[in-house]
Write an enzyme that holds these catalytic residues in place. Structure first.
Site, PDB file in Angstrom:
ATOM      1  N   LYS A   1       0.835  -1.200   0.000  1.00  0.00           N
ATOM      2  CA  LYS A   1       0.000   0.000   0.000  1.00  0.00           C
ATOM      3  C   LYS A   1       0.873   1.254   0.000  1.00  0.00           C
ATOM      4  O   LYS A   1       1.923   1.301   0.628  1.00  0.00           O
ATOM      5  CB  LYS A   1      -0.890  -0.012   1.244  1.00  0.00           C
ATOM      6  CG  LYS A   1      -1.676   1.260   1.498  1.00  0.00           C
ATOM      7  CD  LYS A   1      -2.449   1.148   2.804  1.00  0.00           C
ATOM      8  CE  LYS A   1      -3.071   2.497   3.188  1.00  0.00           C
ATOM      9  NZ  LYS A   1      -2.031   3.487   3.555  1.00  0.00           N
TER      10      LYS A   1
ATOM     11  N   LYS B   1       7.542   1.146   1.777  1.00  0.00           N
ATOM     12  CA  LYS B   1       8.203   0.266   0.807  1.00  0.00           C
ATOM     13  C   LYS B   1       9.608   0.742   0.471  1.00  0.00           C
ATOM     14  O   LYS B   1      10.537  -0.058   0.418  1.00  0.00           O
ATOM     15  CB  LYS B   1       7.396   0.178  -0.489  1.00  0.00           C
ATOM     16  CG  LYS B   1       6.083  -0.545  -0.404  1.00  0.00           C
ATOM     17  CD  LYS B   1       5.417  -0.624  -1.765  1.00  0.00           C
ATOM     18  CE  LYS B   1       5.295   0.738  -2.426  1.00  0.00           C
ATOM     19  NZ  LYS B   1       4.519   1.705  -1.635  1.00  0.00           N
TER      20      LYS B   1
ATOM     21  N   LYS C   1       7.444   9.479  -8.420  1.00  0.00           N
ATOM     22  CA  LYS C   1       7.955  10.322  -7.330  1.00  0.00           C
ATOM     23  C   LYS C   1       9.474  10.207  -7.200  1.00  0.00           C
ATOM     24  O   LYS C   1      10.118  11.046  -6.591  1.00  0.00           O
ATOM     25  CB  LYS C   1       7.248   9.910  -6.032  1.00  0.00           C
ATOM     26  CG  LYS C   1       7.508  10.777  -4.825  1.00  0.00           C
ATOM     27  CD  LYS C   1       6.386  10.699  -3.788  1.00  0.00           C
ATOM     28  CE  LYS C   1       5.919   9.328  -3.436  1.00  0.00           C
ATOM     29  NZ  LYS C   1       6.724   8.370  -2.801  1.00  0.00           N
TER      30      LYS C   1
ATOM     31  N   ASP D   1      -0.589   0.125  -4.772  1.00  0.00           N
ATOM     32  CA  ASP D   1      -1.405  -1.019  -5.133  1.00  0.00           C
ATOM     33  C   ASP D   1      -1.209  -1.338  -6.620  1.00  0.00           C
ATOM     34  O   ASP D   1      -0.838  -0.473  -7.414  1.00  0.00           O
ATOM     35  CB  ASP D   1      -2.874  -0.681  -4.854  1.00  0.00           C
ATOM     36  CG  ASP D   1      -3.785  -1.894  -4.868  1.00  0.00           C
ATOM     37  OD1 ASP D   1      -3.298  -2.984  -5.192  1.00  0.00           O
ATOM     38  OD2 ASP D   1      -4.972  -1.721  -4.570  1.00  0.00           O
TER      39      ASP D   1
END
Length: 301
Positions: free
Chosen positions: A43, A48, A74, A161
């Site tokens: 998510k 991450k 990003k 996701d």
């Protein structure tokens, strides 16, 4: 402006990787060679990139030659390794009007902490393109410049996701996929969808589910219940440590922070996780739940 002939092509064959799918399909010529390849999902905002960078650092401390590829527009996957935001592959391709032959490796690949090599794939402008093209183009450049031949571990850090074939494209390269999740509904719901994506890709590619990295969680009871119901397992557990948050603010890996007992324990867990993944995680035949079932399973009316 015409782009390079893409290394991927769109197939509209029903059921290619899943029922009703329209997928970006990998050109077999662009497969990564002998390195162990992992894809990290989860998510958005679950940690991450912090997890990926610390895991890459841990692999490097085990003596492995590591390449981390950030797959997010990003482009902040690797900045705790390199100490700053790096230009992306797409940024650099734009400077040469998408003539890839004019790029050099040092234009888009940068050395980070303990020799970890870092690449930010970037992404197309918002609403204008497919992330799968960007991933494919990045791998093609790395192969053209022979940058994968001396690599032991390739780690893809992929945004949020899995909602389309483009964001699932790294699964076409990976041997194992791991999901970063916390002990809450939204995170587990996203994990369930990621498991479904991996199951779909496994029909045509080598990727298999390796397990879950529990992150930012004191307890893991909900993750444990989900694992038991779906056939997953937890590979590692990282509590919600302020030092991990501060390491990102300081633009460094956890291994560069003051080694308090809590930080040292987390670093040891990263090294244990890296050693486990290097030794080879058994493929998990996890079975995702239907959306309605997971709502009921996690206690929602």
């Amino acid at each position: 402006m015409a782009l390079l002939d893409p290394p991927t092509r769109i197939r509209d064959t029903i059921g290619l990787d899943g029922d009703g799918s329209v997928q970006v399909q990998l050109d077999p010529a662009d497969r990564i060679g002998t390195a162990k390849v992992f894809a990290v999902y989860g998510k958005g905002g679950i940690g991450k990139s912090t997890t990926s960078s610390n895991l890459s650092a841990a692999f490097s401390l085990l003596g492995k030659r590591v390449l981390q590829i950030g797959c997010d527009p990003k482009h902040d996957s690797t900045f705790t390794l390199t100490k700053k935001l790096m230009p992306t592959v797409i940024d650099m391709l734009e400077t040469v009007e998408f003539h890839a032959e004019e790029l050099r490796p040092e234009d888009y690949m940068f050395e980070g902490y303990n020799g970890v090599m870092c690449v930010e794939a970037g992404g197309p402008p918002a609403g204008t393109g497919c992330g799968g093209y960007v991933v494919g183009q990045t791998v093609k450049l790395l192969k053209q410049h022979h940058l994968l031949e001396e690599t032991d571990v390739v780690l893809f850090d992929v945004l949020g996701d899995v909602v389309c074939g483009g964001f699932a494209a790294p699964l076409q390269h990976a041997e194992r996929a791991v999901v970063v999740a916390s002990n809450d509904f939204d995170s587990i719901f996203a994990m369930n969808r990621i498991v479904a994506a991996i199951k779909a890709k496994a029909k045509n590619y080598d990727v298999r589910m390796a397990g879950v990295i529990a992150n930012r969680s004191a307890a893991t009871d909900e993750i444990d219940r989900f694992n038991a119901a779906t056939g997953l397992k937890t590979l590692a557990h990282f509590p919600d440590l302020d030092a991990i948050r501060r390491s990102r603010l300081k633009k460094c890996t956890l291994f560069e922070m003051e080694q308090t007992p809590e930080v040292a324990a987390a670093c040891d867990e990263y090294k244990r996780l890296a050693a486990t993944m290097w030794a080879g995680c058994p493929a998990l035949d996890a079975e995702p739940m239907k959306d309605r079932d997971i709502f009921e399973f996690l206690g929602f009316e």
